[in-house]
Write an enzyme that holds these catalytic residues in place. Structure first.
Site, PDB file in Angstrom:
ATOM      1  N   GLU A 127       0.825  -1.220   0.000  1.00 54.14           N
ATOM      2  CA  GLU A 127       0.000   0.000   0.000  1.00 54.14           C
ATOM      3  C   GLU A 127       0.856   1.266   0.000  1.00 54.14           C
ATOM      4  O   GLU A 127       0.533   2.246  -0.665  1.00 54.14           O
ATOM      5  CB  GLU A 127      -0.899  -0.021   1.247  1.00 54.14           C
ATOM      6  CG  GLU A 127      -1.918   1.102   1.306  1.00 54.14           C
ATOM      7  CD  GLU A 127      -2.859   1.090   0.117  1.00 54.14           C
ATOM      8  OE1 GLU A 127      -3.680   0.191   0.015  1.00 54.14           O
ATOM      9  OE2 GLU A 127      -2.751   2.008  -0.724  1.00 54.14           O
ATOM     10  N   GLY A 132       1.540   7.371  -0.473  1.00 54.77           N
ATOM     11  CA  GLY A 132       1.747   7.550   0.970  1.00 54.77           C
ATOM     12  C   GLY A 132       0.588   6.987   1.774  1.00 54.77           C
ATOM     13  O   GLY A 132       0.287   5.792   1.705  1.00 54.77           O
ATOM     14  N   GLY A 185      11.278  15.707   4.683  1.00 53.74           N
ATOM     15  CA  GLY A 185      11.254  14.238   4.564  1.00 53.74           C
ATOM     16  C   GLY A 185      10.356  13.734   3.443  1.00 53.74           C
ATOM     17  O   GLY A 185       9.963  12.576   3.455  1.00 53.74           O
ATOM     18  N   GLU A 188      12.862  11.706  -2.212  1.00 53.58           N
ATOM     19  CA  GLU A 188      13.598  10.438  -2.279  1.00 53.58           C
ATOM     20  C   GLU A 188      15.060  10.692  -1.916  1.00 53.58           C
ATOM     21  O   GLU A 188      15.526  11.839  -1.939  1.00 53.58           O
ATOM     22  CB  GLU A 188      13.543   9.881  -3.706  1.00 53.58           C
ATOM     23  CG  GLU A 188      12.164   9.500  -4.165  1.00 53.58           C
ATOM     24  CD  GLU A 188      11.510   8.466  -3.276  1.00 53.58           C
ATOM     25  OE1 GLU A 188      12.069   7.372  -3.112  1.00 53.58           O
ATOM     26  OE2 GLU A 188      10.447   8.757  -2.708  1.00 53.58           O
ATOM     27  N   ASP A 199       9.753   8.994 -10.058  1.00 56.31           N
ATOM     28  CA  ASP A 199       8.982   8.444  -8.934  1.00 56.31           C
ATOM     29  C   ASP A 199       7.498   8.322  -9.322  1.00 56.31           C
ATOM     30  O   ASP A 199       6.869   7.290  -9.090  1.00 56.31           O
ATOM     31  CB  ASP A 199       9.167   9.369  -7.716  1.00 56.31           C
ATOM     32  CG  ASP A 199       8.361   8.929  -6.523  1.00 56.31           C
ATOM     33  OD1 ASP A 199       8.756   7.960  -5.868  1.00 56.31           O
ATOM     34  OD2 ASP A 199       7.311   9.547  -6.246  1.00 56.31           O
ATOM     35  N   LYS A 203       5.087   4.876  -9.795  1.00 52.59           N
ATOM     36  CA  LYS A 203       3.770   4.696  -9.159  1.00 52.59           C
ATOM     37  C   LYS A 203       2.695   4.437 -10.216  1.00 52.59           C
ATOM     38  O   LYS A 203       1.824   3.577 -10.040  1.00 52.59           O
ATOM     39  CB  LYS A 203       3.440   5.926  -8.317  1.00 52.59           C
ATOM     40  CG  LYS A 203       4.358   6.059  -7.110  1.00 52.59           C
ATOM     41  CD  LYS A 203       4.245   7.419  -6.450  1.00 52.59           C
ATOM     42  CE  LYS A 203       5.168   7.531  -5.243  1.00 52.59           C
ATOM     43  NZ  LYS A 203       5.302   8.903  -4.752  1.00 52.59           N
TER      44      LYS A 203
HETATM   45  N1  HSE Z   1       9.343  11.081  -2.697  1.00 49.36           N
HETATM   46  C1  HSE Z   1       7.990  10.659  -2.722  1.00 49.36           C
HETATM   47  C2  HSE Z   1       7.116  11.875  -2.988  1.00 49.36           C
HETATM   48  C3  HSE Z   1       7.617  10.005  -1.413  1.00 49.36           C
HETATM   49  O1  HSE Z   1       7.629  12.995  -2.944  1.00 49.36           O
HETATM   50  O2  HSE Z   1       5.947  11.732  -3.261  1.00 49.36           O
HETATM   51  C4  HSE Z   1       6.457   9.101  -1.488  1.00 49.36           C
HETATM   52  O3  HSE Z   1       6.614   8.068  -2.399  1.00 49.36           O
END
Ligand code: HSE
Length: 438
Positions: A127, A132, A185, A188, A199, A203
């Site tokens: 998940e 997130g 935070g 990546e 990224d 997804k």
């Molecule tokens: N680096 C990713 C973002 C974190 O900024 O969405 C979640 O996958």
């Protein structure tokens, strides 16, 4: 008791450990199972100050975990392709359930991992790999199974959305805002994954496999990032009534599936244009359910740990139910090998409206010349704006087009960009066609 081992004690790892300690009683009350973490593996343990670990839990040897018969579930939060992929497969072959937040591994080797889990009769929860804290995987795996989904449109990267929102609000430059996202935070380990669109492409690949039921890889996703977007483009977009968002789009039509990630101009009145900061949003169009939107925090320690713990608790509950009903354990996902192969359509076949920002000299006849090249390529202009005046320096000429074929746009711009009146590469942003989604 349901015994887990954590691989990786970074931002998300510490969050998962903290949640499982702080919510221990509540989880036990809800599912009737005591979830414990017996081992935490990390090479450096740089985060133990943030959430200290008890004596005897830390290990620098992952084999201890794979060889421990007490361990029911391995939680992979290392990220990246290797050694994460090998660890996941080792855990599966050792008949341990796996929970992972690793979108890179799943977009690259999802079918291999899911098949291995299927063959070894273990569950795999992922998940946290997309969106997130938003339960988007559960939505496509479970809630939408009765639908033929024709469209997935999402803001799937919190870091780039945070940057674009901040640039839009404050008129700030790109580089400065990236540092903020890293501090919070969201980003990546290598932030180019966020800002270059990789990224989001990972997804989208995972969602496309689950939704369209056949393997895809991130190489099937046309990918562009946000690094070429300037405050000037954001300002022009605003004047035309749009916001710039990094959208990930998967469309299925009669010809096949097209997957793409790129900055997109979204009408400012559309819901997606209102999704700011590190928030993510996912739109689905299903033939039965109609339009569906999920919205929430797509990055950060708390939201991601929340999704990881949800998977752990789900699997713990399933194993408890299996123990009491003595039903064979059902693996919870595999790709349907008999699914018909849907053709993959390249982005050059896209028909879209476009924004161009051409840097050209301010001389009589320039616009006519540019307009001529566009006309020869069947590209019709909807509106033109020129800002500034200057004989020597280039001025931005901004255009919105009617619907045009991407292949024609590429051919026309390669001619326009090589004219002696153009001083820089033209910035191209596609306009969102959300007529079937909004
Ligand atoms: N680096 C990713 C973002 C974190 O900024 O969405 C979640 O996958």
């Amino acid at each position: 008791m349901f015994t887990c081992a954590l691989l990786g004690y970074g931002t998300v790892g510490t969050g998962v450990y903290r949640l499982l300690v702080e919510k221990k009683q509540e989880i036990q009350r809800r599912i009737g199972v005591d979830v414990v973490i017996k081992w935490v593996f990390d090479r450096g343990f740089r985060r133990t100050k943030e959430f200290p670990l008890p004596e005897g839990v830390m290990t620098r040897d992952p084999e201890v975990i794979f060889n421990d018969p007490d361990v029911d579930c391995v939680i992979e939060l290392i990220g990246g392709l290797e050694p994460a992929k090998s660890y996941i497969l080792k855990a599966i072959r050792a008949k341990k359930h796996v929970v992972t937040a690793n979108k890179a591994v799943l977009s690259h080797s999802g079918p291999e991992i899911w098949t291995s889990a299927y063959e070894n009769l273990v569950a795999i929860g992922f998940e946290a790999s997309v969106g997130g804290g938003i339960p988007v995987i559960k939505t496509v795996r479970e809630s939408l199974v009765a639908n033929d989904v024709s469209s997935i449109v999402g803001i799937m990267n919190g870091t780039s959305n945070y940057i674009l929102s901040k640039m839009t609000k404050e008129g700030s430059e790109y580089a400065h805002t990236l540092e903020d996202a890293q501090r919070l935070g969201y980003a990546e380990a290598d932030p180019t994954f966020d800002v270059e669109g990789f990224d989001a492409a990972h997804k989208l690949t995972i969602l496309a496999m689950l939704t369209f039921g056949q393997p895809f890889s991130s190489e099937d996703v046309y990918t562009e990032g946000i690094t070429q977007i300037t405050p000037l483009d954001i300002e022009f977009a605003r004047e035309f009534g749009y916001r710039i968002k990094l959208l990930a789009i998967g469309d299925k039509g009669p010809q096949g599936v097209m997957l793409r990630v790129h900055p997109t101009m979204v009408p400012e009145t559309h819901l997606l244009a209102q999704v700011d900061g590190a928030y993510n949003a996912f739109y689905f169009v299903g033939d039965e359910v109609g339009k569906l939107i999920l919205f929430g925090m797509g990055a950060g320690q708390g939201p991601t740990a929340s999704a990881v713990v949800a998977d752990i608790v789900d699997i713990a509950r399933m194993t408890r139910e299996r123990a009491t009903t003595s039903m064979p354990f059902a693996p919870n996902f595999t790709l349907d090998k008999s699914a018909t192969t849907i053709p993959k359509i390249p982005v050059t076949s896209l028909v879209s409206r476009y924004y161009f920002r051409i840097s050209a000299l301010d001389r009589p006849g320039v616009l006519a010349k540019i307009g001529g090249v566009l006309g020869e390529h069947d590209i019709s202009i909807e509106s033109v704006v020129q800002k500034g005046r200057g004989k020597k320096d280039a001025v931005p000429i901004v255009m919105l087009t009617h619907e045009a074929l991407e292949q024609n746009v590429r051919s026309a711009l390669s001619i326009i960009d090589s004219l002696e009146i153009t001083m820089d590469k033209t910035v191209v942003i596609r306009l969102a066609d959300l007529s079937n989604v909004g």
